[in-house]
Design a protein around this motif. Structure first.
Motif, PDB file in Angstrom:
ATOM      1  N   MET B  78      11.875 -43.705   7.022  1.00 30.26           N
ATOM      2  CA  MET B  78      10.565 -43.712   6.372  1.00 30.26           C
ATOM      3  C   MET B  78       9.514 -43.105   7.288  1.00 30.26           C
ATOM      4  SD  MET B  78      10.505 -44.853   3.395  1.00 30.26           S
ATOM      5  CE  MET B  78      11.953 -45.329   2.476  1.00 30.26           C
ATOM      6  N   THR B  79       8.693 -42.273   6.704  1.00 30.15           N
ATOM      7  CA  THR B  79       7.545 -41.755   7.436  1.00 30.15           C
ATOM      8  C   THR B  79       6.362 -41.783   6.467  1.00 30.15           C
ATOM      9  OG1 THR B  79       6.700 -39.886   8.687  1.00 30.15           O
ATOM     10  CG2 THR B  79       8.204 -39.368   6.908  1.00 30.15           C
ATOM     11  N   HIS B  80       5.216 -41.305   6.897  1.00 33.83           N
ATOM     12  CA  HIS B  80       4.048 -41.360   6.007  1.00 33.83           C
ATOM     13  C   HIS B  80       3.416 -39.983   5.841  1.00 33.83           C
ATOM     14  CE1 HIS B  80       4.417 -45.659   6.714  1.00 33.83           C
ATOM     15  NE2 HIS B  80       3.760 -45.788   5.583  1.00 33.83           N
ATOM     16  N   LEU B  81       2.873 -39.774   4.665  1.00 31.86           N
ATOM     17  CA  LEU B  81       2.128 -38.551   4.387  1.00 31.86           C
ATOM     18  C   LEU B  81       0.721 -38.999   3.993  1.00 31.86           C
ATOM     19  CD1 LEU B  81       3.036 -35.558   4.306  1.00 31.86           C
ATOM     20  CD2 LEU B  81       3.119 -35.749   1.845  1.00 31.86           C
ATOM     21  N   THR B  82      -0.265 -38.383   4.626  1.00 32.14           N
ATOM     22  CA  THR B  82      -1.647 -38.751   4.300  1.00 32.14           C
ATOM     23  C   THR B  82      -2.285 -37.608   3.511  1.00 32.14           C
ATOM     24  OG1 THR B  82      -1.686 -39.967   6.365  1.00 32.14           O
ATOM     25  CG2 THR B  82      -3.805 -39.591   5.306  1.00 32.14           C
ATOM     26  N   LEU B  83      -2.914 -37.954   2.410  1.00 29.18           N
ATOM     27  CA  LEU B  83      -3.546 -36.944   1.551  1.00 29.18           C
ATOM     28  C   LEU B  83      -5.041 -37.216   1.503  1.00 29.18           C
ATOM     29  CD1 LEU B  83      -1.128 -37.302  -1.508  1.00 29.18           C
ATOM     30  CD2 LEU B  83      -0.859 -35.795   0.436  1.00 29.18           C
ATOM     31  N   HIS B  84      -5.806 -36.197   1.788  1.00 28.24           N
ATOM     32  CA  HIS B  84      -7.264 -36.326   1.664  1.00 28.24           C
ATOM     33  C   HIS B  84      -7.693 -35.347   0.579  1.00 28.24           C
ATOM     34  CE1 HIS B  84     -11.376 -37.046   2.794  1.00 28.24           C
ATOM     35  NE2 HIS B  84     -11.577 -35.736   2.846  1.00 28.24           N
ATOM     36  N   HIS B  85      -8.151 -35.900  -0.544  1.00 27.82           N
ATOM     37  CA  HIS B  85      -8.459 -35.058  -1.702  1.00 27.82           C
ATOM     38  C   HIS B  85      -9.938 -35.127  -2.048  1.00 27.82           C
ATOM     39  CE1 HIS B  85      -8.904 -34.425  -6.102  1.00 27.82           C
ATOM     40  NE2 HIS B  85      -8.144 -33.379  -5.827  1.00 27.82           N
ATOM     41  N   THR B  86     -10.526 -33.955  -2.212  1.00 31.23           N
ATOM     42  CA  THR B  86     -11.885 -33.860  -2.758  1.00 31.23           C
ATOM     43  C   THR B  86     -11.797 -32.861  -3.913  1.00 31.23           C
ATOM     44  OG1 THR B  86     -12.602 -31.953  -1.464  1.00 31.23           O
ATOM     45  CG2 THR B  86     -12.810 -34.117  -0.395  1.00 31.23           C
ATOM     46  N   PRO B  87     -12.800 -32.759  -4.765  1.00 35.71           N
ATOM     47  CA  PRO B  87     -12.673 -31.814  -5.884  1.00 35.71           C
ATOM     48  C   PRO B  87     -12.389 -30.376  -5.438  1.00 35.71           C
ATOM     49  CG  PRO B  87     -14.535 -33.280  -6.243  1.00 35.71           C
ATOM     50  CD  PRO B  87     -14.028 -33.572  -4.876  1.00 35.71           C
ATOM     51  N   ARG B  88     -12.772 -30.038  -4.190  1.00 36.27           N
ATOM     52  CA  ARG B  88     -12.585 -28.639  -3.761  1.00 36.27           C
ATOM     53  C   ARG B  88     -11.533 -28.480  -2.672  1.00 36.27           C
ATOM     54  NH1 ARG B  88     -18.103 -25.739  -2.636  1.00 36.27           N
ATOM     55  NH2 ARG B  88     -17.777 -26.881  -0.710  1.00 36.27           N
ATOM     56  N   SER B  89     -10.990 -29.575  -2.210  1.00 38.33           N
ATOM     57  CA  SER B  89     -10.028 -29.415  -1.109  1.00 38.33           C
ATOM     58  C   SER B  89      -8.914 -30.468  -1.173  1.00 38.33           C
ATOM     59  CB  SER B  89     -10.739 -29.561   0.240  1.00 38.33           C
ATOM     60  OG  SER B  89     -11.044 -30.916   0.465  1.00 38.33           O
ATOM     61  N   LEU B  90      -7.829 -30.122  -0.519  1.00 39.23           N
ATOM     62  CA  LEU B  90      -6.733 -31.076  -0.354  1.00 39.23           C
ATOM     63  C   LEU B  90      -6.144 -30.863   1.042  1.00 39.23           C
ATOM     64  CD1 LEU B  90      -4.786 -33.245  -1.489  1.00 39.23           C
ATOM     65  CD2 LEU B  90      -3.363 -31.387  -2.331  1.00 39.23           C
ATOM     66  N   ALA B  91      -6.226 -31.893   1.860  1.00 37.06           N
ATOM     67  CA  ALA B  91      -5.621 -31.812   3.194  1.00 37.06           C
ATOM     68  C   ALA B  91      -4.412 -32.725   3.212  1.00 37.06           C
ATOM     69  CB  ALA B  91      -6.630 -32.249   4.246  1.00 37.06           C
ATOM     70  N   ILE B  92      -3.287 -32.168   3.643  1.00 34.17           N
ATOM     71  CA  ILE B  92      -2.035 -32.938   3.677  1.00 34.17           C
ATOM     72  C   ILE B  92      -1.619 -33.074   5.135  1.00 34.17           C
ATOM     73  CG2 ILE B  92       0.343 -33.041   2.867  1.00 34.17           C
ATOM     74  CD1 ILE B  92      -0.522 -31.078   0.631  1.00 34.17           C
ATOM     75  N   LEU B  93      -1.443 -34.308   5.545  1.00 30.12           N
ATOM     76  CA  LEU B  93      -1.172 -34.576   6.952  1.00 30.12           C
ATOM     77  C   LEU B  93       0.159 -35.313   7.091  1.00 30.12           C
ATOM     78  CD1 LEU B  93      -2.978 -34.751   9.724  1.00 30.12           C
ATOM     79  CD2 LEU B  93      -3.096 -37.145   9.101  1.00 30.12           C
ATOM     80  N   GLY B  94       1.055 -34.764   7.893  1.00 26.74           N
ATOM     81  CA  GLY B  94       2.338 -35.442   8.074  1.00 26.74           C
ATOM     82  C   GLY B  94       3.167 -34.782   9.149  1.00 26.74           C
ATOM     83  N   GLU B  95       4.367 -35.356   9.383  1.00 27.37           N
ATOM     84  CA  GLU B  95       5.278 -34.797  10.396  1.00 27.37           C
ATOM     85  C   GLU B  95       5.680 -33.379  10.021  1.00 27.37           C
ATOM     86  OE1 GLU B  95       8.731 -37.178  10.729  1.00 27.37           O
ATOM     87  OE2 GLU B  95       7.605 -39.001  11.149  1.00 27.37           O
ATOM     88  N   GLU B  96       6.056 -32.597  11.020  1.00 29.27           N
ATOM     89  CA  GLU B  96       6.368 -31.190  10.770  1.00 29.27           C
ATOM     90  C   GLU B  96       7.489 -30.978   9.749  1.00 29.27           C
ATOM     91  OE1 GLU B  96       7.022 -28.756  14.192  1.00 29.27           O
ATOM     92  OE2 GLU B  96       7.634 -27.066  12.949  1.00 29.27           O
ATOM     93  N   PRO B  97       8.648 -31.695   9.872  1.00 26.83           N
ATOM     94  CA  PRO B  97       9.718 -31.436   8.880  1.00 26.83           C
ATOM     95  C   PRO B  97       9.271 -31.742   7.451  1.00 26.83           C
ATOM     96  CG  PRO B  97      10.419 -33.061  10.526  1.00 26.83           C
ATOM     97  CD  PRO B  97       9.034 -32.687  10.858  1.00 26.83           C
ATOM     98  N   LEU B  98       8.435 -32.738   7.333  1.00 27.27           N
ATOM     99  CA  LEU B  98       7.951 -33.145   6.012  1.00 27.27           C
ATOM    100  C   LEU B  98       7.030 -32.067   5.431  1.00 27.27           C
ATOM    101  CD1 LEU B  98       8.293 -35.716   4.382  1.00 27.27           C
ATOM    102  CD2 LEU B  98       6.230 -36.586   5.412  1.00 27.27           C
TER     103      LEU B  98
END
Lengths: 304, 299
Positions: B78-98
């Motif tokens: 198990m690992t985690h993916l963090t998503l930061h969403h705004t109406p104009r952007s999406l940032a996806i943060l996680g481990e490299e393989p993911l």
């Protein structure tokens, strides 16, 4: 194969629509179908490739549904495969996409008596549900064959057959779970004023729930029984141990009765006594018979 | 792999130095300190798994991956993916393989895709990751189960226990995902364009959770049968060894009376030694044939 049947069903506003049947389509047929339907080819291809996706997708120009149809495998009772069947509604067309011909589709989609689109979908789902029932029954019936073989089984083959039945029931259960989800989601799309459709939907939902309950019940039974199967096999083997241990005990008795007269020590007149052999061997046979009788009475010399 | 930005004009991924709060970004945890706009939201999300403010949503969701373990072979991780969403952007943060897997399998053909649709794609990829891992674990479980046919040690059983535990972890992670999505849905106004996307993701999460839970329950329920299979293997070997012991005992038992220091029948017969050997081994052979017929030797 791509086949188009004109005016096969009615849309929501009673316009006639064509049925496009895609059965194990080639790459060129997929491209042709996507162009005719004016949808991205990936929509069709991904469903065929079995990629994870939502079983019901509603977009501006398209509604797509997918569920699994149980089809019996030739030459094996209780053997089946789940064939994914995808249905699409696009303007002007109703599309069915599968890797194998689904026999009941052509009976349900009749250009002479075109049905309304949601009625047709519900009838297809009801037919699929009815297909699950005999498949689940034939799988569950195999349990009786396994139980018959248990009486003599000394090896875990029967347990493996039980595990295989368990796996197949799980596959059916997962297929039914997906179908249940689709039926539940379809409820949101049905026109609220159509009482007939609401009734068919409710009937289908109940029928589906009953089939699922039955599969769940069969699976719960085999889950509980599998451990007992293993114990029955153990017990069969333990019977052999018991029998053999009794036999070894019987084979040990001659080691000490004639052995007592075989010692290299002075044995008095015994070595010259004419009836020595007969008396000792007779005594041995008597002890053996007595021991065997006790063992038999206790059931230690029985194999059943 | 550095911070990646999707250029919608050129339709390509480009490496970038910083997060500009406009567009689609892929980042790894060590790059967060370069993005002060993100850092505060991510810090709050780390504690609560969900942070909503105005039209911004930050979610920290569990994702299932496959990993190789020296002792247990292929296992779930198990690992985690963090998503930061705004109406104009999406940032996806996680481990490299993911991030790499996401980029290859889920983030293609993006030119005409809105941030909302992208959010839904990523949410679905997170939910499906559990199902994909569950399927691989089940395949491995079935291979191990077949290996049990001849196993007498605990190696396979211990691996099966580890796989069952991993399946349980998947169910727990899916439940956690459902909880976060439900809270996100509650915190999102019904008229927000993100609401139907979160709702669809939540329904799909429930469906996948039901399926993975069913698989976990059914496979867990039969674990005791595996113990039975291993025990049966050991019993079978003991059974065959015992029948051999009985076979060895028989000639001794039948020949013992001729060891007695008394006058013996046929003691002056020239071929008595051969006759006795033929007698004891003949009787033993008859027993062996009977035992074979009744499956005493079958492994």
């Amino acid at each position: 194969m791509m086949r188009i049947t004109r005016d096969s069903l009615l849309s929501g506003n009673a316009n006639r629509r064509s049925w496009m049947a895609l059965v194990n389509p080639s790459a060129s047929e997929l491209t042709q179908a996507a162009a005719t339907l004016d949808i991205p080819e990936s929509f069709l291809r991904k469903r065929l490739e079995g990629e994870a996706s939502r079983p019901l997708i509603k977009q501006e120009r398209l509604i797509s549904l997918q569920f699994q149809v149980p089809m019996p495998k030739k030459g094996g009772t209780g053997q089946f495969m789940l064939v994914p069947l995808s249905l699409y509604f696009v303007p002007g067309y109703f599309v069915t996409l599968s890797e194998q011909e689904i026999p009941f589709l052509s009976q349900l989609i009749d250009p002479q008596k075109p049905r309304k689109r949601w009625e047709l979908v519900l009838r297809i789902i009801a037919e699929v549900t009815r297909n699950y029932l005999p498949t689940a029954r034939s799988v569950a019936r195999e349990m009786a064959v396994v139980e018959r073989d248990l009486r003599q089984a000394q090896r875990h083959d029967v347990v493996y057959r039980g595990l295989d039945i368990n796996d197949r029931l799980l596959t059916l259960d997962l297929g039914l779970l997906q179908l249940e989800y689709v039926v539940s989601e379809i409820g949101h799309f049905l026109p609220a004023e159509d009482a007939v459709l609401a009734e068919i939907h409710e009937d289908t939902r109940i029928e589906l729930s009953q089939v699922r309950d039955q599969v769940d019940s069969d699976q719960a039974t085999i889950n509980e029984l599998l451990e007992s199967y293993a114990y029955v096999v153990h017990n069969n083997v333990n019977h052999l141990f018991k029998f053999m241990a009794a036999l070894i005990i019987l084979a040990t008795i001659p080691l000490f009765i004639p052995g007592a007269v075989a010692m290299n020590v002075p044995l008095g007149n015994f070595p010259h006594w004419h009836y020595g052999f007969t008396v000792v061997t007779g005594g041995l046979v008597l002890v053996e018979m007595l021991t065997a009788w006790v063992f038999y009475r206790k059931g230690w010399l029985r194999l059943d | 792999m550095g911070c990646q930005f999707y250029d919608t004009v050129e339709d390509v991924w480009v490496a970038t130095e910083r997060y500009t709060a406009d567009g689609l970004f892929l980042l790894m945890p060590e790059q967060v300190h370069q993005c002060p706009q993100l850092e505060a939201a991510l810090q709050r999300c780390l504690e609560q798994r969900l942070y909503c403010q105005d039209a911004e949503i930050t979610l920290r969701l569990p994702v299932a991956l496959l990993a190789q373990d020296a002792q247990f072979g292929t296992v779930g991780r198990m690992t985690h993916l963090t998503l930061h969403h705004t109406p104009r952007s999406l940032a996806i943060l996680g481990e490299e393989p993911l991030i790499r897997r996401l980029q290859q399998n889920w983030l293609g053909e993006l030119r005409h895709t809105s941030m909302g649709e992208l959010l839904q794609r990523v949410l679905l990829s997170i939910i499906y990751s559990h199902e994909r891992v569950a399927r691989v674990l089940v395949e491995r479980l079935q291979v191990l189960r077949m290996a049990l046919k001849t196993a007498m040690g605990n190696t396979e059983l211990r691996q099966i226990v580890a796989l069952n535990r991993d399946l349980g972890e998947l169910v727990i992670a899916l439940r956690e995902t459902g909880l976060i999505l439900r809270n996100a849905l509650r915190a999102t106004p019904g008229e927000s364009p993100v609401y139907p996307l979160l709702d669809a993701a939540l329904r799909e999460q429930r469906r996948i959770e039901d399926g993975v839970n069913l698989i976990h329950e059914r496979y867990l329920a039969v674990t005791n049968a595996y113990n039975g299979i291993v025990q049966n293997n050991a019993h079978t070997v003991m059974k065959v060894m015992t029948v051999w012991l009985a076979l060895l005992m028989m000639p001794i038992a039948f020949i013992m009376p001729w060891h007695m220091m008394t006058p013996l029948p046929l003691e002056h017969w020239h071929y008595l030694w051969f006759g006795l050997l033929a007698y004891v081994f003949g009787v033993t052979l008859l027993f062996a044939r009977w035992a074979r017929k009744h499956g005493f030797f079958s492994m």
